[in-house]
Design an enzyme around this catalytic site. Structure first.
Site, mmCIF file in Angstrom:
data_model
loop_
_atom_site.group_PDB
_atom_site.id
_atom_site.type_symbol
_atom_site.label_atom_id
_atom_site.label_comp_id
_atom_site.label_asym_id
_atom_site.label_seq_id
_atom_site.Cartn_x
_atom_site.Cartn_y
_atom_site.Cartn_z
ATOM 1 N N HIS A 76 -15.464 -6.122 -1.889
ATOM 2 C CA HIS A 76 -15.790 -7.518 -2.157
ATOM 3 C C HIS A 76 -16.989 -8.018 -1.364
ATOM 4 O O HIS A 76 -17.385 -9.169 -1.529
ATOM 5 C CB HIS A 76 -14.572 -8.397 -1.832
ATOM 6 C CG HIS A 76 -13.281 -7.716 -2.134
ATOM 7 N ND1 HIS A 76 -12.872 -7.447 -3.429
ATOM 8 C CD2 HIS A 76 -12.332 -7.195 -1.325
ATOM 9 C CE1 HIS A 76 -11.710 -6.806 -3.388
ATOM 10 N NE2 HIS A 76 -11.372 -6.639 -2.122
ATOM 11 N N ASP B 163 -25.588 -0.109 -2.955
ATOM 12 C CA ASP B 163 -26.952 0.408 -3.025
ATOM 13 C C ASP B 163 -27.026 1.881 -2.640
ATOM 14 O O ASP B 163 -27.819 2.633 -3.209
ATOM 15 C CB ASP B 163 -27.892 -0.412 -2.146
ATOM 16 C CG ASP B 163 -28.205 -1.786 -2.724
ATOM 17 O OD1 ASP B 163 -27.880 -2.038 -3.905
ATOM 18 O OD2 ASP B 163 -28.778 -2.612 -1.982
ATOM 19 N N ARG C 112 -10.233 -11.093 -3.974
ATOM 20 C CA ARG C 112 -10.171 -9.646 -4.216
ATOM 21 C C ARG C 112 -10.494 -9.274 -5.670
ATOM 22 O O ARG C 112 -10.567 -8.101 -6.006
ATOM 23 C CB ARG C 112 -8.786 -9.109 -3.859
ATOM 24 C CG ARG C 112 -8.452 -9.221 -2.390
ATOM 25 C CD ARG C 112 -7.154 -8.503 -2.078
ATOM 26 N NE ARG C 112 -6.638 -8.861 -0.786
ATOM 27 C CZ ARG C 112 -7.001 -8.284 0.362
ATOM 28 N NH1 ARG C 112 -7.888 -7.318 0.367
ATOM 29 N NH2 ARG C 112 -6.457 -8.679 1.502
ATOM 30 N N ASN D 284 -12.690 4.566 -2.503
ATOM 31 C CA ASN D 284 -11.862 3.385 -2.315
ATOM 32 C C ASN D 284 -12.583 2.586 -1.241
ATOM 33 O O ASN D 284 -12.425 2.849 -0.052
ATOM 34 C CB ASN D 284 -10.443 3.742 -1.868
ATOM 35 C CG ASN D 284 -9.571 2.512 -1.703
ATOM 36 O OD1 ASN D 284 -10.083 1.404 -1.610
ATOM 37 N ND2 ASN D 284 -8.266 2.704 -1.643
ATOM 38 N N HIS E 176 -8.313 1.850 -6.171
ATOM 39 C CA HIS E 176 -7.611 0.907 -5.287
ATOM 40 C C HIS E 176 -6.121 1.173 -5.392
ATOM 41 O O HIS E 176 -5.598 1.358 -6.498
ATOM 42 C CB HIS E 176 -7.913 -0.542 -5.674
ATOM 43 C CG HIS E 176 -9.358 -0.882 -5.547
ATOM 44 N ND1 HIS E 176 -9.940 -1.130 -4.329
ATOM 45 C CD2 HIS E 176 -10.336 -0.956 -6.479
ATOM 46 C CE1 HIS E 176 -11.228 -1.364 -4.523
ATOM 47 N NE2 HIS E 176 -11.496 -1.255 -5.811
ATOM 48 N N LEU E 177 -5.447 1.180 -4.267
ATOM 49 C CA LEU E 177 -4.004 1.418 -4.248
ATOM 50 C C LEU E 177 -3.249 0.292 -4.941
ATOM 51 O O LEU E 177 -2.334 0.530 -5.723
ATOM 52 C CB LEU E 177 -3.522 1.563 -2.805
ATOM 53 C CG LEU E 177 -4.058 2.796 -2.070
ATOM 54 C CD1 LEU E 177 -3.928 2.616 -0.568
ATOM 55 C CD2 LEU E 177 -3.323 4.032 -2.529
ATOM 56 N N SER E 178 -3.638 -0.934 -4.640
ATOM 57 C CA SER E 178 -2.957 -2.093 -5.222
ATOM 58 C C SER E 178 -3.728 -2.580 -6.447
ATOM 59 O O SER E 178 -4.885 -2.214 -6.652
ATOM 60 C CB SER E 178 -2.858 -3.223 -4.187
ATOM 61 O OG SER E 178 -4.150 -3.728 -3.882
ATOM 62 N N TYR F 274 0.793 -1.232 0.000
ATOM 63 C CA TYR F 274 0.000 0.000 0.000
ATOM 64 C C TYR F 274 0.826 1.283 0.000
ATOM 65 O O TYR F 274 0.270 2.370 -0.086
ATOM 66 C CB TYR F 274 -0.952 0.004 1.198
ATOM 67 C CG TYR F 274 -1.917 -1.150 1.167
ATOM 68 C CD1 TYR F 274 -2.939 -1.189 0.231
ATOM 69 C CD2 TYR F 274 -1.797 -2.214 2.057
ATOM 70 C CE1 TYR F 274 -3.823 -2.253 0.181
ATOM 71 C CE2 TYR F 274 -2.683 -3.279 2.021
ATOM 72 C CZ TYR F 274 -3.690 -3.290 1.080
ATOM 73 O OH TYR F 274 -4.564 -4.344 1.029
#
EC number: 4.2.1.10
Length: 146
Positions: A79, A86, A110, A73, A99-101, A24
């Site tokens: 997940h 909603d 993931r 994020n 997403h960082l990764s 991260y």
């Protein structure tokens, strides 16, 4: 400032800089948000931010916002959270997923996102720079003639 963007950060992102820096990065969330606020200010856009480990707090912030765009994020909620999905669909505010990764290069669980099919775009794998890309794209989109 005529436009507002809501930046939403999910669980464990408060640990950035300490949590798995090889995945991260070393920047803290406070550092990232400060840089983004500066980027937004230069574009004359207001950036509102929330980070929470509690799903209901993120949902409440989404429900309450008067922003015209959201950058989210969802972290681990990516997940698992139909409720957060909603909430985004309920307010009908366009959003970018960050997403960082590179979640697709990680564990199989993931690989699925409850948000990607509804997002304007998904940015992953660029570390904190992904937020900058999302903010630039959001600002550009907000400034396009209707």
């Amino acid at each position: 400032m005529s436009h507002k963007i809501l930046l939403v950060n999910g669980p464990n992102l408060n640990l950035l800089g300490r949590r798995e820096p090889s995945v991260y990065g070393h920047q803290t969330l406070a550092d990232i948000v400060a840089e983004l606020k500066q980027q937004a200010k230069l574009a004359e856009v207001e950036l509102e931010h929330i980070q929470s480990n509690a799903e209901f707090e993120l949902i409440n912030a989404i429900h309450a916002t008067d922003a015209q765009m959201i950058i989210i994020n969802p972290a681990a909620f990516t997940h698992t959270s139909v409720a957060l999905r909603d909430a985004l669909l309920g307010v009908a505010i366009p959003f970018f997923e960050v997403h960082l990764s590179n979640v697709h290069a990680r564990e199989a669980f993931r690989h699925h996102s409850y948000f990607s099919d509804k997002a304007i775009g998904v940015i992953c794998g660029f570390g904190s720079q992904g937020y900058e890309f999302a903010l630039a794209a959001a600002i550009k989109r907000l400034n396009q003639p209707q």
